[in-house]
Design a protein around this motif. Sequence first.
Motif: not given
Length: 256
Positions: A204-212, A243-253
Motif C-alpha cells: 500500500k506504499n504506507v508508513l505508519l508512525t505513532s507518538s509518545f 507515503d513510504l516511497k516519497a517519505m512524506k506525511a500524507r495524513t495526521v490522525l
Amino acid sequence: MRQTLRAGVVSALCLGIVGALAGAAHADETCNSPYVTKLIKGQEDYVYVWALGVEGLGDGSDKLVTVDANPKSRRYGKVLNSVSVGSRGEAHHMGFTDDRRFLWAGGLADSKIHVFDIGTDPARPKLVQTIGDLVDRTGYVGPHTYYALPGRMLVQALSNNRDKGGVTGMALYNNRGAFIAAYPMPTDGGGDGYGYDLAVNPKKNVLLTSSFTGFNNYTRPLGELVNDAEAMKRFGNTMVVWDLKAMKARTVLSVP
C-alpha cells in the motif's frame, strides 16, 4: 490534513498492518519488518536479550546476552554469551537488518546505536560498530525503533537535543551505518511532531508512525511523572500516515 479516529478504529488499523506484516514474513520468528529475509522457521536456537547495565553488577554496562532457546539442547535456558558495549545508555529496543546478519540496538539516554554481527556465529554475536552521530546529524535523541528497509535502517527517535521535548523525527542509515537523511515528524496539518514506533505496508506504499513523549518526561520516575499535571500534557496524541516511497506525511490522525 488531520482526522479524528475512535480508539477502536485506530486499533483495527494497527492490527491490520501488523497482520499484513506477519503474513509477508512467512516464518515463525518474530520480526516487525516485512523486508527481513532468512527468518527462522520452526524452533529457534537462540534468544537475544538487550539488557540494561546496572552500576555495581559486572562492568555496569549494557549488554547483548545470548540465551540457548532450544529445548533439545543440553544448555537450554543457559546464557551462552554476553557482549558488553562499554557504556550504560538505557538499553531499550533492537531490530534486524534486512539480511538478518546484523542486529541494531540502542540507548534512550545516550543516543548511541550499537551494531552486532549475529550472522557469522549466531551463538556468539560480536559488537562491530557503534554509531554515535545521530544527535549531530539530526538533532534527535532517544533512538527507539530500528526498522529494516532494503539495504537501510530507519530509526525512529523520541526527542530532540534542543529542549528535550517530544518534537523529533526519523533518521535513515544504510546497513553499513552511514547516515543518509533525516525526516522530521510533521508539526503542521494537525501534527504534534512527536514520534514513537513505526511499521510499513509495502503493498500500500504506507508508513505508519505513532507518538509518545520527550526525553524530559521518559527519563523521570513514573510515580513522579504521573503526579505532574503539566508534564502529563506533553504526550503526543497523533499517528501519521506517510507515503513510504516519497517519505512524506500524507495524513495526521488524532488519537484521543
